[in-house]
Structures are given as structure tokens and as C-alpha cells.
Design a protein around this motif. Structure first.
Motif, PDB file in Angstrom:
ATOM      1  N   MET A   1    -127.550 -26.671  40.004  1.00 33.94           N
ATOM      2  CA  MET A   1    -126.958 -27.425  38.901  1.00 33.94           C
ATOM      3  C   MET A   1    -127.970 -28.385  38.275  1.00 33.94           C
ATOM      4  O   MET A   1    -128.116 -28.435  37.073  1.00 33.94           O
ATOM      5  CB  MET A   1    -125.773 -28.241  39.450  1.00 33.94           C
ATOM      6  CG  MET A   1    -124.866 -28.763  38.411  1.00 33.94           C
ATOM      7  SD  MET A   1    -123.648 -27.534  37.899  1.00 33.94           S
ATOM      8  CE  MET A   1    -124.435 -26.718  36.553  1.00 33.94           C
TER       9      MET A   1
ATOM     10  N   PHE B   1    -124.472  -3.236  51.832  1.00 34.73           N
ATOM     11  CA  PHE B   1    -124.299  -4.685  51.804  1.00 34.73           C
ATOM     12  C   PHE B   1    -123.410  -5.158  50.653  1.00 34.73           C
ATOM     13  O   PHE B   1    -122.462  -5.919  50.853  1.00 34.73           O
ATOM     14  CB  PHE B   1    -125.670  -5.367  51.740  1.00 34.73           C
ATOM     15  CG  PHE B   1    -125.607  -6.865  51.811  1.00 34.73           C
ATOM     16  CD1 PHE B   1    -125.474  -7.504  53.039  1.00 34.73           C
ATOM     17  CD2 PHE B   1    -125.650  -7.634  50.669  1.00 34.73           C
ATOM     18  CE1 PHE B   1    -125.392  -8.885  53.108  1.00 34.73           C
ATOM     19  CE2 PHE B   1    -125.572  -9.013  50.730  1.00 34.73           C
ATOM     20  CZ  PHE B   1    -125.447  -9.637  51.955  1.00 34.73           C
TER      21      PHE B   1
ATOM     22  N   LYS C   1    -119.933  -7.185  50.821  1.00 38.75           N
ATOM     23  CA  LYS C   1    -119.814  -8.571  50.340  1.00 38.75           C
ATOM     24  C   LYS C   1    -118.585  -8.717  49.438  1.00 38.75           C
ATOM     25  O   LYS C   1    -117.762  -9.625  49.628  1.00 38.75           O
ATOM     26  CB  LYS C   1    -121.076  -8.959  49.565  1.00 38.75           C
ATOM     27  CG  LYS C   1    -121.023 -10.301  48.845  1.00 38.75           C
ATOM     28  CD  LYS C   1    -122.332 -10.545  48.091  1.00 38.75           C
ATOM     29  CE  LYS C   1    -122.383 -11.903  47.419  1.00 38.75           C
ATOM     30  NZ  LYS C   1    -121.564 -12.013  46.220  1.00 38.75           N
TER      31      LYS C   1
ATOM     32  N   GLU D   1    -115.020 -10.836  50.078  1.00 42.09           N
ATOM     33  CA  GLU D   1    -114.534 -11.860  49.146  1.00 42.09           C
ATOM     34  C   GLU D   1    -113.089 -11.582  48.752  1.00 42.09           C
ATOM     35  O   GLU D   1    -112.253 -12.490  48.735  1.00 42.09           O
ATOM     36  CB  GLU D   1    -115.442 -11.911  47.909  1.00 42.09           C
ATOM     37  CG  GLU D   1    -116.774 -12.583  48.213  1.00 42.09           C
ATOM     38  CD  GLU D   1    -117.785 -12.425  47.092  1.00 42.09           C
ATOM     39  OE1 GLU D   1    -117.460 -11.819  46.054  1.00 42.09           O
ATOM     40  OE2 GLU D   1    -118.913 -12.896  47.274  1.00 42.09           O
TER      41      GLU D   1
ATOM     42  N   ARG E   1    -124.102 -15.746  55.641  1.00 42.74           N
ATOM     43  CA  ARG E   1    -123.296 -16.647  54.822  1.00 42.74           C
ATOM     44  C   ARG E   1    -122.334 -15.921  53.876  1.00 42.74           C
ATOM     45  O   ARG E   1    -121.542 -16.565  53.210  1.00 42.74           O
ATOM     46  CB  ARG E   1    -124.160 -17.648  54.079  1.00 42.74           C
ATOM     47  CG  ARG E   1    -125.026 -17.116  52.979  1.00 42.74           C
ATOM     48  CD  ARG E   1    -125.760 -18.306  52.344  1.00 42.74           C
ATOM     49  NE  ARG E   1    -126.907 -17.925  51.582  1.00 42.74           N
ATOM     50  CZ  ARG E   1    -126.843 -17.519  50.307  1.00 42.74           C
ATOM     51  NH1 ARG E   1    -125.712 -17.443  49.691  1.00 42.74           N
ATOM     52  NH2 ARG E   1    -127.958 -17.192  49.672  1.00 42.74           N
ATOM     53  N   ILE E   2    -122.377 -14.590  53.811  1.00 43.70           N
ATOM     54  CA  ILE E   2    -121.315 -13.903  53.060  1.00 43.70           C
ATOM     55  C   ILE E   2    -120.066 -13.742  53.923  1.00 43.70           C
ATOM     56  O   ILE E   2    -119.020 -13.354  53.435  1.00 43.70           O
ATOM     57  CB  ILE E   2    -121.739 -12.508  52.544  1.00 43.70           C
ATOM     58  CG1 ILE E   2    -121.910 -11.512  53.713  1.00 43.70           C
ATOM     59  CG2 ILE E   2    -122.985 -12.591  51.684  1.00 43.70           C
ATOM     60  CD1 ILE E   2    -121.958 -10.070  53.268  1.00 43.70           C
TER      61      ILE E   2
ATOM     62  N   THR F   1    -121.666 -23.319  37.986  1.00 40.43           N
ATOM     63  CA  THR F   1    -122.444 -22.517  38.953  1.00 40.43           C
ATOM     64  C   THR F   1    -121.523 -21.921  40.019  1.00 40.43           C
ATOM     65  O   THR F   1    -121.945 -21.613  41.124  1.00 40.43           O
ATOM     66  CB  THR F   1    -123.536 -23.363  39.632  1.00 40.43           C
ATOM     67  OG1 THR F   1    -122.934 -24.532  40.201  1.00 40.43           O
ATOM     68  CG2 THR F   1    -124.618 -23.746  38.657  1.00 40.43           C
TER      69      THR F   1
ATOM     70  N   PHE G   1    -126.304 -11.281  46.053  1.00 38.43           N
ATOM     71  CA  PHE G   1    -126.442 -12.269  47.137  1.00 38.43           C
ATOM     72  C   PHE G   1    -127.262 -13.482  46.684  1.00 38.43           C
ATOM     73  O   PHE G   1    -126.905 -14.631  46.953  1.00 38.43           O
ATOM     74  CB  PHE G   1    -127.099 -11.589  48.334  1.00 38.43           C
ATOM     75  CG  PHE G   1    -127.275 -12.483  49.517  1.00 38.43           C
ATOM     76  CD1 PHE G   1    -126.179 -13.011  50.174  1.00 38.43           C
ATOM     77  CD2 PHE G   1    -128.538 -12.788  49.985  1.00 38.43           C
ATOM     78  CE1 PHE G   1    -126.339 -13.840  51.269  1.00 38.43           C
ATOM     79  CE2 PHE G   1    -128.709 -13.609  51.081  1.00 38.43           C
ATOM     80  CZ  PHE G   1    -127.606 -14.141  51.722  1.00 38.43           C
TER      81      PHE G   1
ATOM     82  N   HIS H   1    -119.075 -15.742  44.452  1.00 36.08           N
ATOM     83  CA  HIS H   1    -120.136 -16.653  44.910  1.00 36.08           C
ATOM     84  C   HIS H   1    -120.573 -16.251  46.314  1.00 36.08           C
ATOM     85  O   HIS H   1    -119.746 -15.890  47.137  1.00 36.08           O
ATOM     86  CB  HIS H   1    -119.584 -18.075  44.912  1.00 36.08           C
ATOM     87  CG  HIS H   1    -120.632 -19.128  44.874  1.00 36.08           C
ATOM     88  ND1 HIS H   1    -121.442 -19.395  45.943  1.00 36.08           N
ATOM     89  CD2 HIS H   1    -121.024 -19.982  43.886  1.00 36.08           C
ATOM     90  CE1 HIS H   1    -122.271 -20.384  45.621  1.00 36.08           C
ATOM     91  NE2 HIS H   1    -122.046 -20.746  44.381  1.00 36.08           N
ATOM     92  N   SER H   2    -121.893 -16.316  46.567  1.00 30.75           N
ATOM     93  CA  SER H   2    -122.394 -15.884  47.872  1.00 30.75           C
ATOM     94  C   SER H   2    -122.086 -16.862  48.999  1.00 30.75           C
ATOM     95  O   SER H   2    -122.040 -16.469  50.159  1.00 30.75           O
ATOM     96  CB  SER H   2    -123.916 -15.705  47.813  1.00 30.75           C
ATOM     97  OG  SER H   2    -124.233 -14.529  47.132  1.00 30.75           O
TER      98      SER H   2
ATOM     99  N   ALA I   1    -126.589 -20.406  44.502  1.00 30.58           N
ATOM    100  CA  ALA I   1    -126.831 -20.327  45.950  1.00 30.58           C
ATOM    101  C   ALA I   1    -128.029 -19.437  46.219  1.00 30.58           C
ATOM    102  O   ALA I   1    -128.236 -18.436  45.531  1.00 30.58           O
ATOM    103  CB  ALA I   1    -125.616 -19.765  46.685  1.00 30.58           C
ATOM    104  N   GLY I   2    -128.802 -19.824  47.204  1.00 28.92           N
ATOM    105  CA  GLY I   2    -129.795 -18.914  47.753  1.00 28.92           C
ATOM    106  C   GLY I   2    -131.122 -18.861  47.041  1.00 28.92           C
ATOM    107  O   GLY I   2    -132.000 -18.111  47.449  1.00 28.92           O
TER     108      GLY I   2
END
Lengths: 231, 155
Positions: A1, A159, A163, A167, A221-222, B45, B58, B79-80, B124-125
Motif C-alpha cells: 500500500m 498449485f 489455491k 479460497e 500461507r495459501i 490491495t 501467489f 488474496h494469497s 502480498a509476497g
């Protein structure tokens, strides 16, 4: 951000906005941000409270009047908190069905059947759903997870579809678990999701498979939040 | 809630590990016209996009376009990071992307007008500098739309 603010402002656009982690914003020194104490995921503080959101926005817009910077101002209000006895009880019974429960695939299919009425109720009440990232029906998504945990290895891992499936599955469950009107405590919803559902247990098993492969450490982290992993 | 002192140590350490060096001297734009004469764009974001859009990868510095006349209910989130509360977004898109609040401000004349298009990144990431190319490109689109002010929301 902060990086987006930096590059936009250097192109001549005036920026302002919300910071959720003061230390991160302070380090990068973007032009103007209003730091709030709101939880990650809720930069406007609280859902469904237009007057509260408006006050936050106006405070951030007011920073546009400052004549020099960087400006990182603290917003004085906290988001309203939920007393634990105030939020609705979890509507879903997790009693094990009499059907086949010998595989993750079977257990997840059974559980999705239990979740469906509550998900449908949520969709009706909210008039919307946030499920839909994977662009496939929910009963086609659980097998992407079940296949890996049933075989006990990540062989054949695809992958990106995994993912998106995770979600959508998590969004489906969270909407079902909060189908009834009321204000919920996010930590309690997460505890239910991770500790009481087959989906939570399957995702923990998947996380273990990822953790065993050093190349996939970042990708964990997914699956599970640091709070859910408790590491 | 996000006072670091209130968080578990593992969370505090993780968030502090994201402290980065400034990208350079802080840029500063000073506009002398009031908000009521400005055109404002929203940028989030939160990894928002339409169902039919390609989801975010990712790690992904690209952006998705959110037309100004959208119905907020059409957006989903890919979002990852799983380390934030998504239940607020389930109930009210404005808690992440406050489009209805800005429409109200524009209708009241407090804000001059809203952008033709708003934009979404997935934060992220990636190191901050990795966003430079796409954000500078985006700045060109915003300026072409006569936007002069941007309101940024993280997630």
C-alpha cells in the motif's frame, strides 16, 4: 500500500488512505496515511456501519489539506468490539453422518452436504456470496484437496487450482457458519472452522504435507493462517 | 486490534519483518483545489476482482479494473494471504472497498466526482519496488481519466 502511494504521488497524483500496521507505514514513509487500530481485513473498521466508515474516510481525506509530510496520523476510534455472549451460536451440527467416512474425500463430501443449507441461507440473507474464485462448483473443489491428503503426498500438485479451491472452500464454510443474522467474532469462527470441521482437519493435513517440503514453506500461507498453525 | 503490543509474539515478529526501507525521498503533491472539485479513484490491495476475471497469482504485482458503476456484490477476493479477517468483506464490501461511502460523498458534493474506473492489487509476497512498473502504468490511466486524488485501502 505504501509503495503504491509512493509511485502514484511521484507521478503527480495526490494520495491518502488507511494504514493497518503503523510500524510498516512509518518505515516506508509514504506521503499521507491514517493509521487505525482496526483488524487486518477491515480497513474501514466495521461492516454495515456506514456512519463509522464515513468518519474514517473523512479523517483520511482531511490529510489532503496538510502542507507538508510525510503525515502518519493516528485515528482515535477503535472499531466496535463484540462481547462473546452476544454473537449467534454456530448453526451447523458436526455430528458424524452414517455414510462412508473412510476417506477425506468422503468426509468432505458429507460435510459439504451439511453445510449447504446454511450456505444457501447465508446467500439468501446477504443477497450475495464471495465464493467464485475457482470458477467451478463447490462439490468439484473439495476433491482437489481430498486427493492430496488421501494419498498422503503432494504428487500431482497443481498449485493454482488448489489455491483457488481452498479460497472458495473457506469462503463457503465461513458464510455458512455466519448464516444467521448477527455480529460475529472472527477468532471464534476461525476456531470452529479449523478445530471442528473436516475441512479444517483436511487443511491441517495438507499444511503438514507442505511443511515437509522446504520448497513449499512460503506457499503454506495459501492454506492456514499463522494463528491457525499457531507457529 | 492491530496494536503490535496486543498481538502474539509470532504475529508481532512477522509484521515487524515487513518493515522496509523507504523507496526514496517522500514525494509530495500539493493541490490547491478543494475536495469538492476533485476526481477521486479508489485503490485497494485486497485482491478484489470480478468472478470472470483471472484470479491473482501467489505473488502478483498486476492489477484488476473495477468499473465505477459496479454493483459491489459482483466482486470476489483471491488474496494469497490467509492472515486476515475475511468475514467483514462477506457482509459488506465497503469495509474493504468503500465505494458506497464515496458515492454518498460525491452525491452530497463533498467529493467532486469519482473515477470512471477503480483498481485492485493483491498486496502480498512481493517487495515494494516490484509494484513500480504496474503502478506507474496505472498512474497514466488515472491521469487520462482526469483523476487527481487517490484513496488507498489495504486489507
Amino acid at each position: 500500500m505504501s509503495a503504491i502511494a509512493y509511485f502514484l504521488e511521484s507521478e503527480g497524483l495526490q494520495t491518502t488512505g488507511i494504514s493497518l500496521v503503523r510500524e510498516n507505514t512509518e518505515a516506508l514513509r509514504p506521503p499521507r496515511f491514517l493509521w487505525t487500530t482496526f483488524p487486518l481485513g477491515r480497513p474501514m473498521g466495521t461492516p454495515g456501519d456506514a456512519p463509522f466508515q464515513r468518519r474514517v474516510i473523512l479523517a483520511a481525506l482531511d490529510l489532503l489539506n496538510r502542507k507538508s509530510g510525510p503525515v502518519l496520523e493516528d485515528y482515535p476510534e477503535d472499531a466496535p468490539t463484540v462481547e462473546i455472549e452476544d454473537y449467534p451460536a454456530c448453526p451447523v451440527s458436526f455430528a458424524r453422518p452414517s455414510a462412508d467416512v473412510s476417506t477425506w474425500d468422503a468426509r468432505l463430501r458429507n460435510e459439504l452436504l451439511q453445510m449447504k443449507p446454511w450456505y444457501d441461507l447465508s446467500r439468501h440473507r446477504r443477497g450475495r456470496t464471495t465464493v467464485g474464485v475457482a470458477k467451478a462448483p463447490i462439490d468439484e473443489l473439495a476433491p482437489r484437496l481430498a486427493k492430496l491428503v488421501d494419498q498422503g503426498s503432494l504428487e500431482g500438485l497443481d498449485f493454482k487450482p488448489l489455491k483457488y479451491a481452498l479460497e472458495d472452500l473457506k469462503a463457503y464454510y465461513r458464510e455458512a457458519l455466519t448464516a444467521q443474522p448477527g455480529t460475529y467474532d472472527f477468532a471464534e469462527i476461525e476456531r470452529t472452522l479449523w478445530d471442528e470441521t473436516e475441512l479444517g482437519r483436511a487443511m491441517r493435513a495438507l499444511d503438514d504435507l507442505f511443511a515437509a517440503d522446504p520448497r513449499l514453506a512460503q506457499a503454506r500461507r495459501i492454506i492456514a493462517s499463522r494463528a491457525a498453525r499457531n507457529d | 486490534m492491530v496494536r503490535l503490543v496486543d498481538l502474539p509474539e509470532y504475529e508481532r515478529e512477522h509484521l515487524l519483518s515487513k518493515n522496509m526501507e523507504p523507496l526514496g525521498p517522500t514525494p509530495w503533491v500539493d493541490l490547491d483545489r478543494p475536495l469538492s472539485e476533485r476526481k477521486v479513484a479508489l485503490i485497494t490491495t485486497a485482491g478484489l476482482h470480478f468472478r470472470d476475471d483471472e484470479g491473482f497469482e501467489f505473488a502478483d504485482a498486476s492489477y484488476r479494473v473495477i468499473p465505477g458503476d459496479l454493483e459491489g456484490d459482483e466482486l470476489v477476493m483471491s488474496h494469497s494471504s490467509v492472515n486476515f479477517d475475511r468475514t467483514g468483506f462477506q457482509d459488506d464490501i465497503n469495509v474493504v472497498f468503500p465505494i458506497d461511502r464515496f458515492r454518498e460523498l460525491a452525491a452530497e458534493g463533498l467529493v467532486g466526482s469519482l473515477a470512471t474506473q477503480h483498481f485492485s492489487f493483491m498486496g502480498a509476497g512481493l517487495q515494494p519496488a516490484m509494484y513500480e512498473a504496474s503502478v506507474r502504468k496505472l498512474a497514466g490511466l488515472l491521469i487520462k481519466d482526469a483523476v487527481d486524488t487517490v484513496f488507498l485501502t489495504p486489507v
